[in-house]
Structure formats: C-alpha cells, structure tokens
Write a protein that holds these residues in place. Structure first.
Motif, mmCIF file in Angstrom:
data_model
loop_
_atom_site.group_PDB
_atom_site.id
_atom_site.type_symbol
_atom_site.label_atom_id
_atom_site.label_comp_id
_atom_site.label_asym_id
_atom_site.label_seq_id
_atom_site.Cartn_x
_atom_site.Cartn_y
_atom_site.Cartn_z
ATOM 1 N N THR A 12 0.920 -1.218 -0.035
ATOM 2 C CA THR A 12 0.077 0.010 0.089
ATOM 3 C C THR A 12 0.976 1.405 0.091
ATOM 4 O O THR A 12 1.802 1.254 0.696
ATOM 5 C CB THR A 12 -0.849 0.110 1.311
ATOM 6 O OG1 THR A 12 -1.786 -1.105 1.235
ATOM 7 C CG2 THR A 12 -1.669 1.233 1.246
ATOM 8 N N ILE A 13 0.682 2.264 -0.917
ATOM 9 C CA ILE A 13 1.336 3.445 -0.966
ATOM 10 C C ILE A 13 0.485 4.610 -0.329
ATOM 11 O O ILE A 13 -0.538 4.637 -0.778
ATOM 12 C CB ILE A 13 1.619 3.748 -2.249
ATOM 13 C CG1 ILE A 13 2.669 2.780 -2.951
ATOM 14 C CG2 ILE A 13 2.153 4.952 -2.619
ATOM 15 C CD1 ILE A 13 2.946 2.904 -4.485
ATOM 16 N N ASN A 14 1.185 5.142 0.528
ATOM 17 C CA ASN A 14 0.396 6.328 1.380
ATOM 18 C C ASN A 14 1.425 7.698 1.003
ATOM 19 O O ASN A 14 2.696 7.610 1.242
ATOM 20 C CB ASN A 14 0.398 5.966 2.758
ATOM 21 C CG ASN A 14 -0.433 5.029 3.279
ATOM 22 O OD1 ASN A 14 -1.445 4.667 2.675
ATOM 23 N ND2 ASN A 14 0.093 4.352 3.976
ATOM 24 N N ILE A 15 0.766 8.729 0.387
ATOM 25 C CA ILE A 15 1.424 9.926 0.147
ATOM 26 C C ILE A 15 1.450 10.815 1.244
ATOM 27 O O ILE A 15 0.626 11.057 1.848
ATOM 28 C CB ILE A 15 0.673 10.737 -1.025
ATOM 29 C CG1 ILE A 15 0.561 9.656 -2.340
ATOM 30 C CG2 ILE A 15 1.342 11.960 -1.244
ATOM 31 C CD1 ILE A 15 -0.388 10.394 -3.363
ATOM 32 N N LEU A 16 2.797 11.089 1.820
ATOM 33 C CA LEU A 16 3.195 11.771 2.822
ATOM 34 C C LEU A 16 3.159 13.287 2.495
ATOM 35 O O LEU A 16 3.005 14.245 3.075
ATOM 36 C CB LEU A 16 4.335 11.411 3.659
ATOM 37 C CG LEU A 16 4.203 10.077 3.755
ATOM 38 C CD1 LEU A 16 5.773 9.518 4.525
ATOM 39 C CD2 LEU A 16 3.399 9.737 4.953
ATOM 40 N N TYR A 17 3.804 13.617 1.100
ATOM 41 C CA TYR A 17 3.882 14.902 0.653
ATOM 42 C C TYR A 17 3.878 14.860 -0.878
ATOM 43 O O TYR A 17 4.253 13.860 -1.504
ATOM 44 C CB TYR A 17 5.178 15.372 1.305
ATOM 45 C CG TYR A 17 5.657 16.763 0.456
ATOM 46 C CD1 TYR A 17 5.164 17.995 0.816
ATOM 47 C CD2 TYR A 17 6.554 16.764 -0.500
ATOM 48 C CE1 TYR A 17 5.562 19.339 0.026
ATOM 49 C CE2 TYR A 17 7.079 17.731 -1.305
ATOM 50 C CZ TYR A 17 6.516 19.073 -0.680
ATOM 51 O OH TYR A 17 6.850 20.080 -1.424
ATOM 52 N N GLU A 18 3.228 15.879 -1.459
ATOM 53 C CA GLU A 18 3.372 16.156 -2.883
ATOM 54 C C GLU A 18 3.410 17.559 -3.269
ATOM 55 O O GLU A 18 2.631 18.355 -2.577
ATOM 56 C CB GLU A 18 2.134 15.379 -3.566
ATOM 57 C CG GLU A 18 1.990 15.339 -5.050
ATOM 58 C CD GLU A 18 1.131 14.437 -5.843
ATOM 59 O OE1 GLU A 18 1.435 13.839 -6.759
ATOM 60 O OE2 GLU A 18 0.071 14.128 -4.985
ATOM 61 N N ALA A 19 4.385 17.972 -4.060
ATOM 62 C CA ALA A 19 4.470 19.257 -4.304
ATOM 63 C C ALA A 19 3.450 19.758 -4.920
ATOM 64 O O ALA A 19 2.782 19.281 -5.670
ATOM 65 C CB ALA A 19 5.783 19.171 -5.119
ATOM 66 N N GLU A 20 3.197 21.220 -4.460
ATOM 67 C CA GLU A 20 2.071 21.743 -4.944
ATOM 68 C C GLU A 20 2.436 22.456 -6.380
ATOM 69 O O GLU A 20 3.628 22.848 -6.561
ATOM 70 C CB GLU A 20 1.555 23.128 -4.079
ATOM 71 C CG GLU A 20 1.054 22.612 -2.761
ATOM 72 C CD GLU A 20 0.582 23.725 -1.980
ATOM 73 O OE1 GLU A 20 0.781 24.863 -2.208
ATOM 74 O OE2 GLU A 20 0.033 23.540 -0.858
ATOM 75 N N GLY A 21 1.413 22.508 -7.157
ATOM 76 C CA GLY A 21 1.577 22.929 -8.501
ATOM 77 C C GLY A 21 2.317 22.288 -9.417
ATOM 78 O O GLY A 21 2.648 22.609 -10.569
ATOM 79 N N GLU A 22 2.632 20.911 -9.027
ATOM 80 C CA GLU A 22 3.110 20.112 -9.842
ATOM 81 C C GLU A 22 2.218 19.123 -10.198
ATOM 82 O O GLU A 22 1.259 18.722 -9.662
ATOM 83 C CB GLU A 22 4.225 19.378 -9.163
ATOM 84 C CG GLU A 22 5.605 20.146 -8.924
ATOM 85 C CD GLU A 22 6.520 20.540 -9.949
ATOM 86 O OE1 GLU A 22 6.004 19.912 -11.267
ATOM 87 O OE2 GLU A 22 7.232 21.241 -9.820
ATOM 88 N N GLU A 23 2.225 18.649 -11.600
ATOM 89 C CA GLU A 23 1.440 17.688 -12.108
ATOM 90 C C GLU A 23 1.584 16.111 -11.388
ATOM 91 O O GLU A 23 2.807 15.859 -11.408
ATOM 92 C CB GLU A 23 1.643 17.395 -13.596
ATOM 93 C CG GLU A 23 0.530 16.181 -14.041
ATOM 94 C CD GLU A 23 0.935 16.164 -15.675
ATOM 95 O OE1 GLU A 23 0.338 15.121 -16.289
ATOM 96 O OE2 GLU A 23 1.190 17.127 -16.370
#
Length: 217
Positions: free
Chosen positions: A136-147
C-alpha cells in the motif's frame, strides 16, 4: 524523601538543552545502555546487542543508578523516528498529531524543521514523499503546482529490492536508489516499511542521496 530521578527527567534536564549528545545510563544491577540525541531528538538507543525500539523496551523498566552525558559520536545511524514521549511510553494513547494524550511533550528549541519528515519535505525540488507498507502506498507529501506523478511502480520495485536482499542473504535492505534520465529516487527502510523520496533531475540541485544523508546524519 526526594523523588527518584527518572529517565525522562534526565532527558529533559541534561540532554535536550544540549541538542546533540550521547546519554549513558546504568541500572542498579550494573547494566549499561546508550541513548543518542541529535537536534533534540532521540535518534538511536543501544543495550547489549539490541538497538532502537528493542533496546528501549529493555531499558524502560530500569531503576537507574547513574548516568553520564558525552558528545554525540560520529557515524550513529538513525532508527528511531517517533517523538521522544511516544518512544518512552509505547502503547500509550496518542493524539492525531502523534503526541501522547495524557503526558507533557518534550520541548526543545526549534532552529528549523523539527522532524526528519519535515526536513525531507524541505529538500529543494522534492516532488513526492511516500510510505510503502504491505503493498500500500500512502502519500506523505506532494509538491504543490506540480502535475501528480504516478508512483505505483515504486511498490513493485521495493518488493524486488526486498526479495534480492532475502535471496542473497543480505537481510533487510536499508536503502536503495534509482537514477534515471528524468528522476532521482531514494528509498529508506523504516519500521517494516519504506519511505521513498522522488525528485525530478535538475543540474542546479545536489544529488538527492546526498541531501537525504544530510538529513539523517
């Protein structure tokens, strides 16, 4: 009669103000253990052949007889990531923020991002920080404004890395890296899961593995 000084007392009064140090403790039976602090966080513990949470589990019930504080040795690798109050009180109820609900927290002067995860997110150009656990993959952070980047393939890669370690008898794979024409990826073993950092390759940035190592050191 004065109250017996506890391990938590010693950490609050003698370790946190120093931020970086090694605490040596001994119990009434002459057993010794070592706790390592960096930037006001407990990063590692050692008792006999045990490390990390296994060592803390043995240390917790000790009746302390003596302690000493020394500079933090070079080369100590981090295996402990939870807040100190959680590490010293395993099984106690915690709030949504990860703090114990019924005990005071350990306060330390903050000179920057306080936790390793916050420092990971502060790495320039980081696109994504994910946790892979039991497929299972949990997203802890994703850059804003990026696809959004599709990182489902990381799960398969982490399983292959684990299988290679098992097959060759290396044991647990502590860290792996991927370097492609577009991306740099670093995976770290953490409590039976992987923490994975993904960044788009950019000549203006230092190597991602180097940046990750600076956070861990």
């Amino acid at each position: 009669m004065a109250r017996e000084q506890t391990l938590e007392d010693i950490i609050r009064t003698d370790c946190l103000p120093l931020r970086d140090c090694m605490l040596t403790i001994s119990d009434v039976n002459g057993e010794a253990a070592f706790l390592y602090f960096k930037e006001g966080e407990l990063i590692e513990a050692n008792y006999a052949a045990l490390w990390g949470k296994d060592a803390l589990a043995q240390i917790a019930p000790w009746k302390l007889a003596d302690f000493a504080v020394a500079p933090l040795p070079l080369g100590i690798k981090r295996s402990l990531w939870d807040p100190i109050e959680v590490l010293l009180n395993p099984g106690a109820p915690v709030t949504a923020s990860g703090r114990l609900a019924a005990r005071p927290t350990f306060n330390v002067q903050k000179l920057g991002p306080s936790s390793p995860f916050e420092r990971f997110r502060a790495i320039p150009g980081l696109l994504k920080l994910v946790q892979i656990e039991r497929e299972t993959i949990n997203i802890l952070y994703e850059a804003e404004g990026e696809e959004p980047e599709n990182t489902d393939w990381l799960n398969e890669f982490s399983e292959r890395a684990k299988a290679v370690g098992d097959t060759l008898g290396f044991g647990v794979c502590e860290k792996w890296t991927i370097d492609t024409d577009r991306y740099q990826v670093v995976g770290l073993n953490h409590d039976e899961c992987f923490i994975v950092l993904l960044r788009r390759k950019d000549v203006s940035h230092e190597d991602l593995e180097t940046a990750v190592n600076e956070v861990l050191e």
